[in-house]
Motif scaffolding. Structure first.
Motif, short mmCIF file in Angstrom:
data_model
loop_
_atom_site.label_atom_id
_atom_site.label_comp_id
_atom_site.label_asym_id
_atom_site.label_seq_id
_atom_site.Cartn_x
_atom_site.Cartn_y
_atom_site.Cartn_z
N LYS A 10 40.81 32.46 40.56
CA LYS A 10 39.66 32.90 39.63
C LYS A 10 39.76 34.61 39.73
O LYS A 10 39.97 35.08 40.59
CB LYS A 10 38.47 32.40 40.40
CG LYS A 10 38.00 30.90 40.57
CD LYS A 10 38.08 30.25 39.18
CE LYS A 10 37.74 28.95 39.39
NZ LYS A 10 37.74 28.20 37.94
N ARG A 11 39.24 35.11 38.71
CA ARG A 11 39.01 36.44 38.51
C ARG A 11 37.68 36.76 38.24
O ARG A 11 37.15 35.84 37.49
CB ARG A 11 39.89 36.98 37.25
CG ARG A 11 41.51 37.07 37.68
CD ARG A 11 42.45 37.64 36.72
NE ARG A 11 42.43 37.08 35.25
CZ ARG A 11 43.03 37.67 34.39
NH1 ARG A 11 43.26 39.05 34.35
NH2 ARG A 11 42.92 37.16 33.21
N VAL A 31 46.34 30.80 37.94
CA VAL A 31 45.41 31.12 37.10
C VAL A 31 45.05 30.20 36.17
O VAL A 31 44.05 29.76 35.89
CB VAL A 31 45.56 32.45 36.68
CG1 VAL A 31 44.61 33.10 35.79
CG2 VAL A 31 45.81 33.56 37.69
N GLN A 32 46.25 29.75 35.57
CA GLN A 32 45.81 28.87 34.43
C GLN A 32 45.39 27.49 35.00
O GLN A 32 44.56 26.95 34.14
CB GLN A 32 47.37 28.56 33.71
CG GLN A 32 48.01 29.78 33.11
CD GLN A 32 49.43 29.46 32.57
OE1 GLN A 32 50.01 28.64 32.89
NE2 GLN A 32 49.77 30.47 31.53
N THR A 49 47.85 42.33 32.43
CA THR A 49 49.17 41.59 31.85
C THR A 49 49.94 40.69 32.92
O THR A 49 50.67 39.74 32.48
CB THR A 49 50.25 42.62 31.47
OG1 THR A 49 50.78 43.55 32.81
CG2 THR A 49 49.75 43.85 30.73
N TRP A 79 46.42 44.08 36.38
CA TRP A 79 45.04 43.33 35.77
C TRP A 79 45.22 42.85 34.48
O TRP A 79 44.67 41.71 33.88
CB TRP A 79 43.73 44.18 35.95
CG TRP A 79 42.39 43.33 35.88
CD1 TRP A 79 41.37 43.68 34.85
CD2 TRP A 79 41.90 42.31 36.90
NE1 TRP A 79 40.39 42.92 35.12
CE2 TRP A 79 40.62 42.12 36.25
CE3 TRP A 79 42.23 41.97 37.93
CZ2 TRP A 79 39.93 41.24 36.83
CZ3 TRP A 79 41.43 40.91 38.42
CH2 TRP A 79 40.26 40.55 37.99
N TYR A 84 48.38 38.33 35.23
CA TYR A 84 47.45 37.25 35.88
C TYR A 84 47.58 36.16 34.87
O TYR A 84 47.87 34.93 35.16
CB TYR A 84 46.25 37.70 36.22
CG TYR A 84 46.14 38.72 37.15
CD1 TYR A 84 45.51 37.82 38.46
CD2 TYR A 84 46.27 39.98 37.29
CE1 TYR A 84 45.47 38.62 39.77
CE2 TYR A 84 46.23 40.69 38.40
CZ TYR A 84 45.58 39.98 39.72
OH TYR A 84 45.67 40.71 40.77
N ASP A 85 47.38 36.37 33.48
CA ASP A 85 47.02 35.34 32.50
C ASP A 85 48.35 34.00 32.93
O ASP A 85 48.17 33.05 32.35
CB ASP A 85 46.82 35.73 31.23
CG ASP A 85 45.53 36.54 31.23
OD1 ASP A 85 44.65 36.21 31.87
OD2 ASP A 85 45.26 37.42 30.16
N ASP A 86 49.41 34.47 32.73
CA ASP A 86 50.58 33.50 32.61
C ASP A 86 50.97 33.11 33.90
O ASP A 86 51.92 32.18 34.05
CB ASP A 86 51.76 34.26 31.96
CG ASP A 86 52.23 35.26 33.16
OD1 ASP A 86 51.53 35.77 33.95
OD2 ASP A 86 53.46 35.91 32.84
N LYS A 87 50.14 33.17 35.22
CA LYS A 87 50.35 32.45 36.41
C LYS A 87 49.98 31.31 36.39
O LYS A 87 48.78 31.00 36.02
CB LYS A 87 50.02 33.64 37.42
CG LYS A 87 50.79 34.74 37.37
CD LYS A 87 52.21 34.81 37.56
CE LYS A 87 52.63 36.23 37.85
NZ LYS A 87 52.88 36.97 36.47
#
Length: 619
Positions: free
Chosen positions: A310-311, A304-305, A296, A294, A298-301
């Protein structure tokens, strides 16, 4: 890392009951009632049209793709034999309707489903359910009182050991094709008895007249709920289809719910491959239980970008319960409380939380964590009244401040804790010889962590090193999921990760996890093998509590006794849901229910969003 999926699969039969409250009429009278609740009035009156957390205008259609971990080789949810599928299938999707169902925005209220009304005798020893004449199984045959009686008898006599013990105090009689009366054993908690009747899964007596109830099978069962099993690939995937002519689709308890035409559940052997498959658009929705992922992963995928994934973090109002390493007291070396305390001292949670969990968790300190049921401060007068008769038979700590596990500076400096642990082990008769901790006969202290997934290795590895510093021969043992399940069923382990998840108003599941009678029952949830008549007595106080204040006092007293006995090495908890999903869904504008995440039952497929998102489920 909130729960261990295999434990959910192993305990699936019990979880059918553990989420349900101990029922009491509200108000208390023998007139027909449309609902039941604990200790008070119902939120919804007899003329309610839908639950507040459901959107009655939600569109139907589309596909929801889910994932689960592990495997399965049977679709029979109610027996011990075989590996049952999907915790989602157990407590989020109903294949078999019940007499009544929960509202989830009340802590313990139930409303009519198969039973259009219920009458309780003044003494609470009988409950008479009047069945809805429209109730049908998926083959069109009516649900009758005969089916209710057969279901109780089959589960009570041949079902999973946990279910057998829970239903043992009830019998049922068909008074008419649409009327069934439950009678409850003398001495049975009257609230418990009604609870069981309302939540009994109703199976077809005719269907099982030509099939064995005791055999595991991959044949889709004849159900009566909003979904039926349509496709099965053993150990790999399940597909469920919405029943187009579902008899109860327009009842208030279902309006706006069960909106997906198809739900598919794919099974993965480990969390890493499951997460990669999610970003590859192999499934739509996941609840993330691994803090590292959660924080580390997700953000670089790209999905997601660019906003396709959505989270969402939602509050979880349910008791978090207790997750921990359950120590197997069937092993002689764990029966000394000083040994159990020493093992707890060797786990550096503060360091683990900071360096592995990104400080996303809190340490578990209660069996009823994240709820008003948990012990707090020193015992109240009401708690002391329950505990005083057992003074001298419970740890002294029970009568002082609430239990807290040891803590450190989070920098790995636990020398003081290890020194204290060493002293406790010496007091318990263990000593160091040639660097190894041994008993008086020179037998080394060995301890094996039974595991089936590598994700826990990063947590257990540092713990193992601390134990080895004490001279303990600590190791990690990886086995395949099938072997793991069988070893846990037969209690062939030293300690194992499990989670006790109580409902908002605890009931018979307390006996399943902590009752003496369940300690030696294969497949039971009493993983620690606890046999303590004090705990049995306090569970009894919980079950007969006349009101909620009395219930809270009883659970807190029970909590103190269990935690101060150190039957588990507590792990961690968080009171929220971390959700990730492809942006293809709509959800009600009203808040989710306090006691359910409300995804599978109340969300819906949004065609326009799906087209914009594209991909493998892009409409």
């Amino acid at each position: 890392m909130r729960r261990y999926p295999i434990m959910n699969i192993l305990a699936v039969a019990m979880l059918l009951l553990a989420s349900v409250a101990v029922l009491r009429p509200a108000p208390a009278h023998s007139e027909p009632a449309h609902g039941l609740s604990v200790f008070g009035s119902l939120k919804y009156g007899p003329d309610f049209t839908h639950f507040d957390w459901a959107d009655p205008d939600a569109p139907k259609g589309g596909l929801l793709r889910l994932r689960d971990l592990g495997t399965f080789d049977t679709l029979n949810l109610y027996i011990l034999k075989g590996r049952r599928p999907s915790a989602v299938l157990a407590h989020e999707i109903r294949l078999h309707d019940r007499l009544m169902v929960r509202s989830y925005d009340e802590p313990d209220a139930h409303y009519a489903l198969v039973a259009r009304s219920v009458e309780l005798s003044d003494d609470g020893r009988t409950a008479t359910f009047h069945l809805d004449p429209r109730a049908r199984f998926h083959d069109g045959s009516p649900i009758t009182a005969k089916d209710v009686v057969w279901s109780l008898d089959a589960i009570r006599e041949k079902g999973h050991p946990v279910l057998r013990s829970v239903f043992a105090m009830a019998t049922a009689t068909a008074l008419a094709p649409d009327q069934v009366q439950f009678s409850f054993a003398e001495g049975a908690p009257r609230d418990l008895a009604v609870r069981l009747a309302g939540n009994l899964p109703i199976l077809s007596a005719t269907y099982y007249a030509t099939r064995s109830f005791t055999e595991s099978t991959l044949d889709p069962p004849l159900g009566s709920g909003p979904y039926r099993v349509s496709k099965v690939k053993s150990g790999d995937s399940l597909e469920l289809e919405r029943v187009q002519d579902y008899w109860a689709a327009d009842l208030p308890v279902n309006r706006g719910l069960w909106n997906f035409d198809t739900i598919r559940i794919d099974y993965y052997q480990d969390r890493t491959s499951a997460l990669l498959s999610f970003f590859a658009d192999e499934y739509d929705f996941r609840e993330e239980f691994t803090s590292k992922s959660w924080a580390t992963e997700y953000d670089d995928k790209t999905p997601v970008q660019d906003g396709r994934v959505k989270r969402l973090t939602l509050p979880d109002g349910r008791p978090s319960g207790a997750q921990g390493w359950f120590l197997n007291l069937r092993r002689e070396r764990f029966r000394d409380i000083r040994v159990r305390e020493a093992l707890d001292l060797a786990f550096d949670f503060a360091w683990t939380n900071r360096n592995i969990f990104y400080s996303l968790y809190a340490r578990t300190g209660s069996m009823f964590e994240n709820s008003e049921l948990a012990q707090t401060g020193s015992p109240s007068a009401a708690e002391l009244e329950l505990l005083e008769p057992f003074r001298g038979r419970v740890p002294d700590g029970v009568f002082g401040p609430a239990y807290e596990s040891p803590t450190s500076d989070s920098k790995g400096g636990i020398r003081a804790q290890l020194r204290r642990a060493g002293r406790l082990l010496k007091q318990a008769g263990w000593e160091i010889r040639d660097g190894n901790l041994v008993d008086a006969d020179g037998v080394p202290f060995a301890l094996e962590f039974l595991m089936y997934q590598p994700t826990f290795e990063r947590v257990i590895g540092p713990f193992v090193k601390n134990l080895q510093r004490l001279g303990i021969q600590a190791t990690m043992r990886f086995v395949d999921p099938a072997q793991y399940i069988e070893r846990v069923k037969s209690f062939d382990f030293d300690l194992v990760t499990a989670r006790f998840s109580p409902p908002e108003t605890p009931g018979a599941e307390l006996y399943s996890f902590w009752g003496s009678a369940q300690a030696d029952v294969p497949g039971s949830n009493n993983y620690a093998g606890v046999q303590d008549d004090v705990i049995d007595a306090l569970i009894g106080k919980v079950l007969v509590a006349p009101d909620r204040p009395a219930l809270i006092a009883a659970t807190r007293a029970l909590d103190r006794v269990i935690m101060w006995n150190r039957y588990i090495i507590p792990q961690w908890y968080k009171g929220e849901h971390n959700l990730a999903y492809w942006d293809r869904f709509g959800r009600p504008s009203t808040p989710k229910p306090d006691y359910h995440r409300g995804v599978v039952n109340s969300w819906w497929f949004d065609v326009e969003k799906a087209r914009r998102t594209g991909g493998k489920n892009g409409g």
